[in-house]
Design a protein around this motif. Structure first.
Motif, PDB file in Angstrom:
ATOM      1  N   THR A 183     -34.690  -3.973  17.069  1.00 52.06           N
ATOM      2  CA  THR A 183     -35.311  -4.417  15.515  1.00 52.06           C
ATOM      3  C   THR A 183     -35.723  -5.809  15.698  1.00 52.06           C
ATOM      4  O   THR A 183     -35.510  -6.642  16.456  1.00 52.06           O
ATOM      5  CB  THR A 183     -34.361  -3.930  14.373  1.00 52.06           C
ATOM      6  OG1 THR A 183     -33.268  -5.081  14.418  1.00 52.06           O
ATOM      7  CG2 THR A 183     -33.731  -2.646  14.791  1.00 52.06           C
ATOM      8  N   ASP A 184     -36.360  -6.013  14.252  1.00 56.28           N
ATOM      9  CA  ASP A 184     -36.649  -7.685  14.177  1.00 56.28           C
ATOM     10  C   ASP A 184     -35.288  -7.977  13.543  1.00 56.28           C
ATOM     11  O   ASP A 184     -34.170  -7.365  13.349  1.00 56.28           O
ATOM     12  CB  ASP A 184     -37.813  -7.722  13.143  1.00 56.28           C
ATOM     13  CG  ASP A 184     -37.664  -7.189  11.972  1.00 56.28           C
ATOM     14  OD1 ASP A 184     -36.465  -6.523  11.560  1.00 56.28           O
ATOM     15  OD2 ASP A 184     -38.741  -7.093  10.973  1.00 56.28           O
ATOM     16  N   ALA A 185     -35.585  -9.342  12.973  1.00 56.65           N
ATOM     17  CA  ALA A 185     -34.293 -10.029  12.587  1.00 56.65           C
ATOM     18  C   ALA A 185     -33.680  -9.559  11.071  1.00 56.65           C
ATOM     19  O   ALA A 185     -32.496  -9.643  10.705  1.00 56.65           O
ATOM     20  CB  ALA A 185     -34.606 -11.592  12.129  1.00 56.65           C
ATOM     21  N   SER A 186     -34.895  -8.720  10.619  1.00 58.42           N
ATOM     22  CA  SER A 186     -34.339  -7.719   9.321  1.00 58.42           C
ATOM     23  C   SER A 186     -33.430  -6.938   9.620  1.00 58.42           C
ATOM     24  O   SER A 186     -32.720  -6.213   8.618  1.00 58.42           O
ATOM     25  CB  SER A 186     -35.613  -7.599   8.342  1.00 58.42           C
ATOM     26  OG  SER A 186     -36.074  -6.709   9.073  1.00 58.42           O
ATOM     27  N   GLY A 187     -33.476  -6.264  10.635  1.00 57.96           N
ATOM     28  CA  GLY A 187     -32.932  -4.937  11.141  1.00 57.96           C
ATOM     29  C   GLY A 187     -33.543  -3.711  10.432  1.00 57.96           C
ATOM     30  O   GLY A 187     -33.000  -2.730  10.627  1.00 57.96           O
ATOM     31  N   THR A 188     -34.815  -3.795   9.823  1.00 58.26           N
ATOM     32  CA  THR A 188     -35.462  -2.789   9.247  1.00 58.26           C
ATOM     33  C   THR A 188     -36.871  -2.361  10.073  1.00 58.26           C
ATOM     34  O   THR A 188     -37.466  -1.187   9.930  1.00 58.26           O
ATOM     35  CB  THR A 188     -35.974  -3.194   7.889  1.00 58.26           C
ATOM     36  OG1 THR A 188     -36.761  -4.290   7.757  1.00 58.26           O
ATOM     37  CG2 THR A 188     -34.692  -3.347   7.125  1.00 58.26           C
ATOM     38  N   ARG A 189     -37.440  -3.248  11.004  1.00 63.76           N
ATOM     39  CA  ARG A 189     -38.413  -3.088  11.847  1.00 63.76           C
ATOM     40  C   ARG A 189     -38.316  -2.945  13.221  1.00 63.76           C
ATOM     41  O   ARG A 189     -37.822  -3.720  13.782  1.00 63.76           O
ATOM     42  CB  ARG A 189     -39.559  -3.884  11.274  1.00 63.76           C
ATOM     43  CG  ARG A 189     -41.060  -3.850  11.840  1.00 63.76           C
ATOM     44  CD  ARG A 189     -42.056  -4.762  11.447  1.00 63.76           C
ATOM     45  NE  ARG A 189     -41.929  -6.135  12.084  1.00 63.76           N
ATOM     46  CZ  ARG A 189     -42.272  -6.442  13.229  1.00 63.76           C
ATOM     47  NH1 ARG A 189     -42.946  -5.569  14.052  1.00 63.76           N
ATOM     48  NH2 ARG A 189     -41.996  -7.665  13.873  1.00 63.76           N
ATOM     49  N   ALA A 190     -38.905  -1.908  13.583  1.00 63.94           N
ATOM     50  CA  ALA A 190     -38.691  -1.520  15.212  1.00 63.94           C
ATOM     51  C   ALA A 190     -39.682  -2.775  16.138  1.00 63.94           C
ATOM     52  O   ALA A 190     -40.554  -2.936  15.339  1.00 63.94           O
ATOM     53  CB  ALA A 190     -39.390   0.011  15.403  1.00 63.94           C
ATOM     54  N   VAL A 191     -38.917  -3.237  17.111  1.00 69.19           N
ATOM     55  CA  VAL A 191     -39.561  -4.092  18.038  1.00 69.19           C
ATOM     56  C   VAL A 191     -39.566  -3.700  19.329  1.00 69.19           C
ATOM     57  O   VAL A 191     -38.651  -3.322  19.753  1.00 69.19           O
ATOM     58  CB  VAL A 191     -38.795  -5.577  17.889  1.00 69.19           C
ATOM     59  CG1 VAL A 191     -39.287  -6.614  18.964  1.00 69.19           C
ATOM     60  CG2 VAL A 191     -38.960  -6.060  16.607  1.00 69.19           C
TER      61      VAL A 191
ATOM     62  N   LYS B   2     -25.145 -17.696  20.533  1.00 69.74           N
ATOM     63  CA  LYS B   2     -25.265 -17.158  19.301  1.00 69.74           C
ATOM     64  C   LYS B   2     -26.491 -17.635  18.449  1.00 69.74           C
ATOM     65  O   LYS B   2     -27.078 -18.785  18.695  1.00 69.74           O
ATOM     66  CB  LYS B   2     -24.072 -17.202  18.607  1.00 69.74           C
ATOM     67  CG  LYS B   2     -23.762 -18.951  18.525  1.00 69.74           C
ATOM     68  CD  LYS B   2     -22.361 -19.093  17.881  1.00 69.74           C
ATOM     69  CE  LYS B   2     -21.771 -20.496  17.867  1.00 69.74           C
ATOM     70  NZ  LYS B   2     -20.363 -20.383  17.148  1.00 69.74           N
ATOM     71  N   GLY B   3     -27.030 -16.924  17.478  1.00 74.04           N
ATOM     72  CA  GLY B   3     -28.075 -17.168  16.534  1.00 74.04           C
ATOM     73  C   GLY B   3     -29.494 -17.229  17.063  1.00 74.04           C
ATOM     74  O   GLY B   3     -30.394 -17.432  16.478  1.00 74.04           O
ATOM     75  N   LEU B   4     -29.685 -16.619  18.201  1.00 70.65           N
ATOM     76  CA  LEU B   4     -31.175 -16.485  19.033  1.00 70.65           C
ATOM     77  C   LEU B   4     -31.631 -15.263  18.814  1.00 70.65           C
ATOM     78  O   LEU B   4     -31.236 -14.259  18.717  1.00 70.65           O
ATOM     79  CB  LEU B   4     -31.073 -16.988  20.325  1.00 70.65           C
ATOM     80  CG  LEU B   4     -30.840 -18.551  20.793  1.00 70.65           C
ATOM     81  CD1 LEU B   4     -30.153 -18.350  21.986  1.00 70.65           C
ATOM     82  CD2 LEU B   4     -31.786 -19.275  20.680  1.00 70.65           C
ATOM     83  N   GLN B   5     -33.310 -15.178  18.727  1.00 71.28           N
ATOM     84  CA  GLN B   5     -33.777 -14.028  18.814  1.00 71.28           C
ATOM     85  C   GLN B   5     -34.396 -14.177  20.236  1.00 71.28           C
ATOM     86  O   GLN B   5     -35.318 -14.835  20.800  1.00 71.28           O
ATOM     87  CB  GLN B   5     -34.826 -14.041  17.925  1.00 71.28           C
ATOM     88  CG  GLN B   5     -34.563 -14.038  16.584  1.00 71.28           C
ATOM     89  CD  GLN B   5     -35.670 -13.605  15.353  1.00 71.28           C
ATOM     90  OE1 GLN B   5     -36.520 -12.637  15.634  1.00 71.28           O
ATOM     91  NE2 GLN B   5     -35.747 -14.742  14.324  1.00 71.28           N
ATOM     92  N   ILE B   6     -34.065 -13.160  21.129  1.00 71.73           N
ATOM     93  CA  ILE B   6     -34.475 -13.094  22.522  1.00 71.73           C
ATOM     94  C   ILE B   6     -35.254 -11.977  22.915  1.00 71.73           C
ATOM     95  O   ILE B   6     -34.705 -11.048  22.846  1.00 71.73           O
ATOM     96  CB  ILE B   6     -33.043 -13.184  23.388  1.00 71.73           C
ATOM     97  CG1 ILE B   6     -32.364 -14.302  22.950  1.00 71.73           C
ATOM     98  CG2 ILE B   6     -33.623 -13.463  25.007  1.00 71.73           C
ATOM     99  CD1 ILE B   6     -30.852 -14.327  23.444  1.00 71.73           C
ATOM    100  N   LEU B   7     -36.245 -12.122  22.851  1.00 75.09           N
ATOM    101  CA  LEU B   7     -37.600 -10.997  22.744  1.00 75.09           C
ATOM    102  C   LEU B   7     -38.579 -10.940  23.888  1.00 75.09           C
ATOM    103  O   LEU B   7     -38.653 -12.038  24.609  1.00 75.09           O
ATOM    104  CB  LEU B   7     -38.265 -11.163  21.282  1.00 75.09           C
ATOM    105  CG  LEU B   7     -37.499 -11.464  20.112  1.00 75.09           C
ATOM    106  CD1 LEU B   7     -38.404 -11.722  18.979  1.00 75.09           C
ATOM    107  CD2 LEU B   7     -36.640 -10.391  19.780  1.00 75.09           C
ATOM    108  N   ASN B   8     -38.768  -9.721  24.156  1.00 76.31           N
ATOM    109  CA  ASN B   8     -40.148  -9.459  24.973  1.00 76.31           C
ATOM    110  C   ASN B   8     -40.054  -9.752  26.390  1.00 76.31           C
ATOM    111  O   ASN B   8     -41.143 -10.282  27.148  1.00 76.31           O
ATOM    112  CB  ASN B   8     -41.190 -10.166  24.449  1.00 76.31           C
ATOM    113  CG  ASN B   8     -41.773  -9.705  22.892  1.00 76.31           C
ATOM    114  OD1 ASN B   8     -41.403  -8.639  22.488  1.00 76.31           O
ATOM    115  ND2 ASN B   8     -42.140 -10.875  22.266  1.00 76.31           N
ATOM    116  N   PHE B   9     -38.767  -9.713  27.144  1.00 77.74           N
ATOM    117  CA  PHE B   9     -38.636 -10.039  28.455  1.00 77.74           C
ATOM    118  C   PHE B   9     -38.859  -8.746  29.383  1.00 77.74           C
ATOM    119  O   PHE B   9     -38.710  -7.512  28.853  1.00 77.74           O
ATOM    120  CB  PHE B   9     -37.148 -10.491  28.661  1.00 77.74           C
ATOM    121  CG  PHE B   9     -36.987 -11.977  28.319  1.00 77.74           C
ATOM    122  CD1 PHE B   9     -36.967 -12.981  29.424  1.00 77.74           C
ATOM    123  CD2 PHE B   9     -36.527 -12.188  27.131  1.00 77.74           C
ATOM    124  CE1 PHE B   9     -36.941 -14.212  28.722  1.00 77.74           C
ATOM    125  CE2 PHE B   9     -36.584 -13.593  26.667  1.00 77.74           C
ATOM    126  CZ  PHE B   9     -36.571 -14.551  27.392  1.00 77.74           C
TER     127      PHE B   9
END
Length: 228
Positions: free
Chosen positions: A220-228, A157-164
């Protein structure tokens, strides 16, 4: 952004954000047991993905908490070292002085993290700002995935797990695993929820039953408003 409840294969998925802004990369939530690209891992006798029994807490010490104090890929104080040292029943947290909740710090992985095969392990970044970046990984199975779970009763929990190159989180086997939680709990940007975005494949894939996924952002990013 749509919120929905999914119940399939006895897995419980609630409050997982599966919608995305226009142009967001596809980050799907898969709950089916036939992922072709990992089939070879499953049929190798004695292979590294053979079913592993959950390890009970070690009788020679009480449950311990490991605090990650380094943003490096490996070595003393790293997440990798904590995962290697932790036993069933332990908790891994992150030093908020090194990983400020409001200004997340990136751990750039150079190889896949240890698989979660011991069971009953908690990885909690809800009171810190932690990004796991897998863009430099290559390979398939656990070598191209953020967390590869093959045991029961783990919590992430609480992690940003990105770009794998493949998936943020794979639950190959085990029950009672919890991915995410309440976004209002914790001082991090998404509280107990994870951000599972920017992968070439998917946010999370689940092959077993009776696991819970909640409060996560996908695509999305952590804000939930921008596509990632």
């Amino acid at each position: 952004m749509k919120m929905r409840v999914v119940r399939q294969w006895n897995a419980v998925v609630k409050a997982a954000t599966v919608g995305k802004p226009t142009g967001a990369s596809s980050q799907r939530l898969w709950l089916w047991p036939g992922l072709l690209t990992v089939a070879l891992w499953l049929i190798l006798p004695g292979g590294i993905l053979a079913q592993q029994p959950d390890t009970p807490p070690r009788p020679d010490r009480p449950a311990a908490t490991f605090v990650v104090t380094s943003r490096t890929d490996s070595g003393l104080g790293s997440l990798r070292q904590a995962m290697s040292d932790a036993q069933s029943g332990d908790t891994i947290t992150f030093d908020a002085g090194v990983f400020p909740p409001g200004s997340p710090v990136t751990i750039t992985l150079l190889s896949g993290l240890p698989m979660l095969t011991k069971g009953n392990l908690t990885i909690d970044a809800s009171n810190a700002g932690v990004v796991l970046d897998g863009r430099y990984l290559s390979g398939s199975g656990p070598f191209g995935t953020g967390f590869w779970i093959q045991s029961s009763n783990n919590t992430i929990k609480g992690l940003q797990i990105l770009n794998f190159p493949q998936i943020s989180i794979m639950i190959l086997s085990g029950t009672g695993n919890v991915i995410g939680g309440d976004r209002s709990i914790g001082s991090g940007l998404t509280g107990e929820g994870n951000v599972l975005s920017g992968n070439q494949w998917d946010g999370i894939v689940i092959h077993s039953s009776s696991n819970t996924v909640s409060g996560n952002l996908m695509g999305t990013d952590a804000s939930g408003t921008r596509a990632v």
